[in-house]
Scaffold this motif. Structure first.
Motif, PDB file in Angstrom:
ATOM      1  N   ALA A 235       8.576  56.116  46.958  1.00  0.00           N
ATOM      2  CA  ALA A 235       9.069  57.448  46.612  1.00  0.00           C
ATOM      3  C   ALA A 235       9.085  57.632  45.099  1.00  0.00           C
ATOM      4  N   PHE A 236       9.499  56.597  44.370  1.00  0.00           N
ATOM      5  CA  PHE A 236       9.544  56.695  42.913  1.00  0.00           C
ATOM      6  C   PHE A 236       8.130  56.813  42.333  1.00  0.00           C
ATOM      7  N   ARG A 237       7.171  56.096  42.915  1.00  0.00           N
ATOM      8  CA  ARG A 237       5.790  56.216  42.428  1.00  0.00           C
ATOM      9  C   ARG A 237       5.255  57.626  42.635  1.00  0.00           C
ATOM     10  N   GLN A 238       5.569  58.218  43.789  1.00  0.00           N
ATOM     11  CA  GLN A 238       5.124  59.579  44.036  1.00  0.00           C
ATOM     12  C   GLN A 238       5.792  60.557  43.077  1.00  0.00           C
ATOM     13  N   ALA A 239       7.086  60.338  42.805  1.00  0.00           N
ATOM     14  CA  ALA A 239       7.785  61.199  41.846  1.00  0.00           C
ATOM     15  C   ALA A 239       7.132  61.117  40.467  1.00  0.00           C
ATOM     16  N   ARG A 240       6.649  59.928  40.094  1.00  0.00           N
ATOM     17  CA  ARG A 240       5.983  59.774  38.798  1.00  0.00           C
ATOM     18  C   ARG A 240       4.678  60.576  38.760  1.00  0.00           C
ATOM     19  N   ILE A 241       3.948  60.579  39.878  1.00  0.00           N
ATOM     20  CA  ILE A 241       2.717  61.369  39.938  1.00  0.00           C
ATOM     21  C   ILE A 241       3.032  62.850  39.704  1.00  0.00           C
ATOM     22  N   TRP A 242       4.066  63.356  40.390  1.00  0.00           N
ATOM     23  CA  TRP A 242       4.437  64.762  40.218  1.00  0.00           C
ATOM     24  C   TRP A 242       4.945  65.026  38.802  1.00  0.00           C
ATOM     25  N   ARG A 243       5.646  64.063  38.234  1.00  0.00           N
ATOM     26  CA  ARG A 243       6.135  64.225  36.855  1.00  0.00           C
ATOM     27  C   ARG A 243       4.959  64.320  35.889  1.00  0.00           C
ATOM     28  N   ASP A 244       3.917  63.524  36.136  1.00  0.00           N
ATOM     29  CA  ASP A 244       2.731  63.582  35.279  1.00  0.00           C
ATOM     30  C   ASP A 244       2.011  64.917  35.405  1.00  0.00           C
ATOM     31  N   TRP A 245       2.192  65.606  36.530  1.00  0.00           N
ATOM     32  CA  TRP A 245       1.628  66.959  36.683  1.00  0.00           C
ATOM     33  C   TRP A 245       2.385  67.992  35.857  1.00  0.00           C
ATOM     34  N   GLY A 246       3.552  67.596  35.337  1.00  0.00           N
ATOM     35  CA  GLY A 246       4.362  68.529  34.555  1.00  0.00           C
ATOM     36  C   GLY A 246       5.658  68.925  35.220  1.00  0.00           C
ATOM     37  N   PHE A 247       5.918  68.405  36.414  1.00  0.00           N
ATOM     38  CA  PHE A 247       7.160  68.749  37.127  1.00  0.00           C
ATOM     39  C   PHE A 247       8.226  67.715  36.783  1.00  0.00           C
TER      40      PHE A 247
END
Length: 566
Positions: A249-261
């Motif tokens: 879940a944390f890895r996926q959150a990092r992907i979304w954070r890198d998108w700007g979210f």
């Protein structure tokens, strides 16, 4: 309260071929008196032996056995079974208690406090119930059915009474399949994470995603956690599964954070066994560091019953997480076996209203009262409140009007893949139409179960420029109130489902700012006076009415509403 004095006479232990039970079963099978058999398993009894000593545990079981023999009547038979279990058999005679009522009565007897000096004990049972000849025609078969029913009750929770069903037996058998397969599920890459959006109540913005585990079992197909987590807990693999969920879940959150979210939260459920691990706080921090996400992005959701386990250790773990900046949500609030002071003693930022209460609003008075109380209590303690299981616009409208802070449910999206959740994040706002500002002034709700009168009232008030809502039943009226900002209500008194004064009394609790009037051709002076004195109604008007007078009363009602709002 029962007190242990002299040593109680021990009750018999149930053997494999007990002649008394066999005789009772034979009579039921051969056309005689039917039989009910109950398997009583004492919850968490091991903790008494471990914390208070085996002598106290033995005395408590002896005392409980004597209590059951004395209180269940001369026809009931009671045996000890296993280490902390009892078997109770009772003939089902005409006029006697039905099985479900007897099971509840038996549970009440077990729950009575008892004293085994120097302790006062509060025991709770989980009870499985089987019937003869319906479920089995032999004593061993009947015992097996009752034991299966206990297993089903434990699958749902503790301190429950459940009757044997063949579906329950199938569920128990599938648990054995789960136990064989789940130990290798991580290695075989069988777990997936789905995500469900969490919505800001002010504008419909997506402010969080809850990570939800799914297991693609080779034998049983796609399973939700409720179906397999209890087995994982018994086997001890729930800790490894929980760690897998956190890290992915944390890895996926990092992907979304890198998108700007970077202004949303990722919510992850944690189990009781994880919270009891001495190194759990460090494990969470390491998982966040490995993924490269900040603490304020993480929300851990803790089930309420976790707070009732090892209070000191759980409190220390949650306090440490909170100090590190991790946010905490108390899940399924209102359910479970923890009490209200957990909100004060434990460091949590949000409470999540259980879906069973959200499902009942706004029509069920009980669920409405509980939901409103949870929201008010959470806000008084400085917490945000999230409603779980929001499925309709009516529920949404009610919760918004009662100042709930966040929503989650199928109205905004079912649990979805990471790819679909990313698309939702890009949209940022869901159901914007439901969150659009509505004109708050001059809305009149008319309630009358006679359609011709309702149409006449609508025609009468239309000329005055009000926004008019018309309902022919109490349920329709509650739904309109949940989704509209209503200032004045005019209700009939004599309706089939609820009187006007009773309806307006409930409205007063839910929407105290409304101005409430009754219009009726039937005058019960005592009822009217009482309703007025309690502040439930503003005026009582009679049928038939004078059009001009009635229009003037409604005009004055709006003036009364608007005076403190100017």
């Amino acid at each position: 309260m029962s007190t242990f004095g002299s040593t109680p006479t021990p009750i018999a232990r149930l053997g494999g071929q007990d002649p008394e039970l066999q005789a009772m079963v034979a009579e039921a099978v051969n056309g005689g008196t039917p039989l009910m058999l109950l398997h009583v398993d004492i919850d968490h009894f091991r903790s008494i032996n471990e914390n208070m000593g085996a002598d106290v545990g033995d005395q408590a079981l002896a005392l409980l056995g004597r209590r059951l023999v004395e209180q269940l009547g001369s026809e009931a038979r009671v045996w000890r079974h296993g280490s902390d279990e009892f078997i109770v058999a009772l003939p089902r005679r005409p006029g006697g208690p039905n099985p479900d009522d007897f099971g509840a009565q038996l549970r009440d007897h077990v729950e009575l406090p008892m004293t085994v000096l120097p302790y006062t004990l509060f025991l709770t049972p989980t009870i499985g119930l089987a019937l003869c000849p319906e479920d089995a025609t032999t004593s061993s078969g009947l015992l097996a059915c009752a034991e299966t029913a206990v297993g089903q009750a434990k699958h749902e929770g503790l301190n429950l009474v459940r009757r044997y069903t063949r579906d329950a037996a199938v569920s128990i058998r599938s648990d054995s399949i789960i136990a064989r397969q789940i130990v290798n599920a991580i290695a075989n890459n069988e777990f997936r994470l789905h995500y469900q959006p969490q919505i800001n109540a002010h504008d419909g913005r997506v402010i969080g995603m809850e990570a939800l585990l799914r297991w693609h079992s080779p034998a049983l197909g796609m399973l939700v956690p409720e179906r397999f987590m209890h087995v994982a807990e018994k086997l001890g693999v729930i800790v490894q599964i929980g760690d897998w969920v956190l890290r992915n879940a944390f890895r996926q959150a990092r992907i979304w954070r890198d998108w700007g979210f970077d202004d949303f939260e990722i919510a992850v459920n944690v189990s009781t066994l994880q919270l009891l691990r001495p190194d759990f706080v460090m494990e969470v921090l390491e998982a966040m560091q490995d993924a490269g996400i900040p603490q304020q992005m993480v929300v851990l959701e803790v089930r309420q019953n976790a707070l009732a386990k090892d209070t000191h250790l759980v409190h220390r773990t949650l306090a440490s997480l909170h100090r590190e900046g991790v946010r905490l949500t108390l899940d399924d609030f209102g359910m479970g076996d923890s009490n209200l002071d957990s909100l004060v003693r434990f460091s949590v930022d949000k409470i999540k209203i259980d879906r069973s209460f959200v499902k009942g609003v706004p029509n069920s008075a009980r669920e409405v009262a509980i939901t409103c109380a949870i929201i008010a209590m959470g806000h008084q303690l400085g917490m945000k409140v999230i409603a779980h299981g929001v499925e309709t616009d009516i529920q949404l409208g009610f919760l918004r009007r009662n100042h709930c802070d966040m929503f989650q449910g199928h109205l905004f999206g079912e649990p979805m893949s990471a790819e679909d959740a990313g698309s939702v994040l890009r949209r940022r706002y869901l159901r914007s139409d439901a969150f659009a500002a509505t004109k708050p002034d001059r809305t009149l709700l008319l309630l009358d179960d006679e359609e011709n009168i309702l149409r006449s009232l609508v025609r009468l008030f239309r000329r005055d420029g009000y926004r008019i809502l018309a309902a022919s039943s109490v349920n329709d009226a509650f739904e309109l109130l949940a989704t509209n900002d209503v200032q004045v209500i005019l209700s009939d008194q004599r309706m089939s489902d609820m009187s006007g004064t009773e309806f307006l009394g409930r409205v007063r609790v839910l929407y105290p700012d409304t101005v409430r009037l009754v219009l009726s051709g039937y005058t019960d002076l005592a009822t009217v006076t009482e309703a007025i004195n309690r502040g439930e109604i503003y005026r009582f008007l009679t049928k038939p009415w004078n059009d001009d007078d009635l229009r003037e009363h409604i005009r004055q009602a709006f003036t009364t509403y608007e005076m403190p709002h100017r």
